[in-house]
Structure formats: structure tokens, C-alpha cells
Design a protein around this motif. Structure first.
Motif, short mmCIF file in Angstrom:
data_model
loop_
_atom_site.label_atom_id
_atom_site.label_comp_id
_atom_site.label_asym_id
_atom_site.label_seq_id
_atom_site.Cartn_x
_atom_site.Cartn_y
_atom_site.Cartn_z
N TRP A 1 -7.45 4.93 -6.18
CA TRP A 1 -7.14 6.11 -5.37
C TRP A 1 -6.19 7.08 -6.08
CZ3 TRP A 1 -10.24 2.91 -3.14
CH2 TRP A 1 -10.95 3.29 -2.01
N TRP B 1 0.84 -1.21 0.00
CA TRP B 1 0.00 0.00 0.00
C TRP B 1 0.87 1.25 0.00
CZ3 TRP B 1 -5.26 0.23 2.88
CH2 TRP B 1 -6.08 -0.81 2.45
N GLU C 1 -11.15 2.97 5.52
CA GLU C 1 -11.27 4.18 4.71
C GLU C 1 -10.27 4.21 3.55
OE1 GLU C 1 -13.36 6.74 5.06
OE2 GLU C 1 -14.15 6.59 7.11
N ARG D 1 -6.88 4.86 3.70
CA ARG D 1 -6.14 6.11 3.84
C ARG D 1 -5.05 5.95 4.90
NH1 ARG D 1 -9.11 10.52 7.72
NH2 ARG D 1 -9.96 9.10 9.28
N TYR D 2 -4.14 6.91 4.89
CA TYR D 2 -3.10 6.99 5.92
C TYR D 2 -3.40 8.21 6.76
CZ TYR D 2 1.54 6.93 8.08
OH TYR D 2 2.59 6.87 8.97
N PHE D 3 -3.78 7.98 8.01
CA PHE D 3 -4.11 9.07 8.92
C PHE D 3 -2.88 9.44 9.73
CE2 PHE D 3 -5.10 10.38 13.24
CZ PHE D 3 -5.93 11.47 13.02
N LEU E 1 -0.10 5.12 -0.45
CA LEU E 1 -0.59 6.02 0.59
C LEU E 1 0.48 6.98 1.11
CD1 LEU E 1 -2.76 3.66 2.84
CD2 LEU E 1 -3.55 5.25 1.09
N TYR F 1 -6.54 -0.82 -5.28
CA TYR F 1 -6.74 0.50 -4.68
C TYR F 1 -5.79 1.53 -5.25
CZ TYR F 1 -9.75 -1.71 -1.15
OH TYR F 1 -10.76 -2.37 -0.51
#
Length: 202
Positions: free
Chosen positions: A198, A68, A111, A113-115, A71, A194
Motif C-alpha cells: 500500500w 497497521w 479493503e 483501508r482506514y475509513f 493507515l 500490506y
């Protein structure tokens, strides 16, 4: 550090099961601080196995970040230091250089995503962000608890309740939208898909 340990222990209690090997920092100053936390609070599974935090075997999941990588804005070193039953990954940035002062982020598969937050460091993670449930979705174990009613043995380490349709695409936090899957195959399979969605590739 003592206040962070107290907050963490009040929120999560003691880890379950046999003692596990904690992650290790190469810098002596960082390891000294970290050893105090490990001694006082412990590492391993918490909350009926919903969480696995701060162990050597959790750190082995760091290779999943490559799947991933879309991200991340850069290629800095990152360690996985925690995970939950949905396959979310707590990530410590620049662990060799920054040690226990490092920034922390969250790979959130719900979600996709990378928070991250400027105030989210390893120390604030222990004393505030985790005990005060500030990380989006990370402590929401409702679906996991529903699953446990028919699977009281819990998940084996390396298996997750993988979301089928992520929340931004209309998926729901309901048991029918999750399936048991090895975390490695989940990240490897969803990564290319993704990435296209994305990043609007291909």
C-alpha cells in the motif's frame, strides 16, 4: 442521547451472554454520558456474535493498530471500541482529550483501508452510522452466517474469519476466501506485507 440509544437498541437489541465490563473514559463528564448509554443499551456481543462492541476486552485490541500504523497519517491516541467477525476495528480518536465527542474511524481489512468521515463521531456512530448501516462492510455478515451453518457455536473472542485475498486485489466475499485465524496473528502477519504493497515500500 436518548434518541441515539433508541436507534441503537432498535437496530441491535440486547447484547448476548453474561454482562461484560464496558470501556471507561477518564474524564468524569464523558463517563457520565457513557454510563447512561451502557445502562440503557448494554455492551458486548451482538448479532449472533458477529459484533463485539464497547467493552474493556475489545479495548485491549488497541495494540493491533500498531501493526497497521501505515493507515494513519499521525500518531494520535486511538482506542479500539468495536470489532466484527472479519477483524474490522472501530476506532475512537483522541479518547482522553475528546471523550464521547471524539471522531471515529474504521480499520477495514476487507479493503485494507482506514475509513473516516467528518460527521462520524461516537454519538453519531450510536444513533446513525451503526443503526443505518452506513459503515462500509461493517455489518455485512453474509459470510459469517454461511460459516455459522457448520459452526453453530460461533467464534471465540480473539478469533476472526480472516480474508485471504482482500477485495482490492480481486478477493470475493465468499466463504472460501476466509479462514479462521487469531486476530492478533492476522494483523501481525499482514501488517508488514500490506505496508509494502500500500505504501510501495521495498
Amino acid at each position: 442521547m436518548a434518541s441515539a440509544i433508541d436507534a441503537f437498541k432498535q437496530a441491535f437489541g440486547d447484547p448476548a451472554g453474561a454482562p461484560e465490563v464496558p470501556l471507561v473514559f477518564p474524564a468524569a463528564w464523558a463517563q457520565g454520558i457513557w454510563s447512561y448509554f451502557v445502562q440503557e443499551a448494554g455492551v458486548g456481543p451482538f448479532r449472533d456474535g458477529f459484533l463485539h462492541l464497547f467493552t474493556e476486552r475489545v479495548q485491549t485490541l488497541s495494540d493491533l493498530l500498531d501493526d497497521w500504523s501505515f493507515l494513519f497519517a499521525d500518531q494520535r491516541e486511538r482506542w479500539v471500541i468495536g470489532t466484527n467477525a472479519y477483524g474490522a476495528l472501530l476506532v475512537l480518536e483522541d479518547p482522553i482529550k475528546e471523550g464521547t465527542k471524539g471522531r471515529v474511524g474504521l480499520v477495514d481489512p476487507l479493503e485494507v483501508r482506514y475509513f473516516s468521515d467528518p460527521n462520524l463521531t461516537l454519538m453519531s456512530l450510536l444513533g446513525r452510522w451503526l443503526p443505518e448501516d452506513r459503515l462500509p462492510h461493517f455489518l455485512n455478515d453474509r459470510v459469517y452466517q454461511d460459516w455459522l451453518t457448520t459452526h453453530p457455536g460461533g467464534l471465540a473472542f480473539g478469533d476472526i474469519l480472516a480474508i485471504k485475498t482482500p477485495l482490492p486485489l480481486g478477493g470475493k466475499m465468499a466463504l472460501e476466501n476466509f479462514q479462521v485465524e487469531p486476530i492478533a496473528s492476522y494483523y501481525a502477519t499482514t501488517g508488514p506485507l500490506y505496508r509494502k504493497s500500500w505504501l510501495n515500500e521495498g
